[in-house]
Design a protein around this motif. Sequence first.
Motif, PDB file in Angstrom:
ATOM      1  N   ASN A  31     -45.580  31.792  20.012  1.00 11.35           N
ATOM      2  CA  ASN A  31     -46.633  30.984  19.387  1.00 11.35           C
ATOM      3  C   ASN A  31     -47.600  31.842  18.579  1.00 11.35           C
ATOM      4  O   ASN A  31     -48.004  31.471  17.476  1.00 11.35           O
ATOM      5  N   ARG A  32     -47.984  33.012  19.133  1.00 11.34           N
ATOM      6  CA  ARG A  32     -48.879  33.914  18.397  1.00 11.34           C
ATOM      7  C   ARG A  32     -48.197  34.455  17.151  1.00 11.34           C
ATOM      8  O   ARG A  32     -48.808  34.543  16.090  1.00 11.34           O
ATOM      9  N   LEU A  33     -46.934  34.836  17.273  1.00  8.52           N
ATOM     10  CA  LEU A  33     -46.170  35.335  16.136  1.00  8.52           C
ATOM     11  C   LEU A  33     -46.093  34.276  15.038  1.00  8.52           C
ATOM     12  O   LEU A  33     -46.372  34.558  13.865  1.00  8.52           O
ATOM     13  N   THR A  34     -45.751  33.076  15.418  1.00 11.31           N
ATOM     14  CA  THR A  34     -45.634  31.980  14.457  1.00 11.31           C
ATOM     15  C   THR A  34     -46.962  31.716  13.755  1.00 11.31           C
ATOM     16  O   THR A  34     -47.020  31.621  12.519  1.00 11.31           O
ATOM     17  N   GLN A  35     -48.028  31.611  14.526  1.00 10.68           N
ATOM     18  CA  GLN A  35     -49.344  31.315  13.953  1.00 10.68           C
ATOM     19  C   GLN A  35     -49.831  32.447  13.061  1.00 10.68           C
ATOM     20  O   GLN A  35     -50.332  32.210  11.955  1.00 10.68           O
ATOM     21  N   THR A  36     -49.674  33.687  13.504  1.00  9.55           N
ATOM     22  CA  THR A  36     -50.132  34.840  12.731  1.00  9.55           C
ATOM     23  C   THR A  36     -49.411  34.937  11.394  1.00  9.55           C
ATOM     24  O   THR A  36     -50.042  35.063  10.337  1.00  9.55           O
ATOM     25  N   CYS A  37     -48.094  34.878  11.425  1.00 11.24           N
ATOM     26  CA  CYS A  37     -47.320  35.025  10.185  1.00 11.24           C
ATOM     27  C   CYS A  37     -47.482  33.810   9.275  1.00 11.24           C
ATOM     28  O   CYS A  37     -47.531  33.955   8.054  1.00 11.24           O
ATOM     29  N   PHE A  38     -47.600  32.621   9.843  1.00 12.69           N
ATOM     30  CA  PHE A  38     -47.818  31.426   9.035  1.00 12.69           C
ATOM     31  C   PHE A  38     -49.158  31.532   8.301  1.00 12.69           C
ATOM     32  O   PHE A  38     -49.235  31.309   7.092  1.00 12.69           O
TER      33      PHE A  38
END
Length: 85
Positions: A31-38
């Motif tokens: 979730n953090r990876l997705t939110q950060t890169c998005f």
Amino acid sequence: MAANNTPAGINKEQAFGMAETEMEYRVELFNRLTQTCFNKCVDKRYKESELNMGENTCIDRCVSKYWQVNGIIGQMLNAGGQPPM
């Protein structure tokens, strides 16, 4: 006779708790990876229904760097805080 896959000294409830904690960690990491890169790579004003080439490239690099850093931090934690060589 069935093979016992739990490490010595750990009962099934403890193993289940550890597996559950690991799963929660992985979900949070994703979730953090997705939110950060998005947030970093995708324009806030949607112009198209698909990602453009620049957004795709940015996301690819962001995910790669995120996993690389996550691996380095994991190595440091396993080594007691020492940077990997």
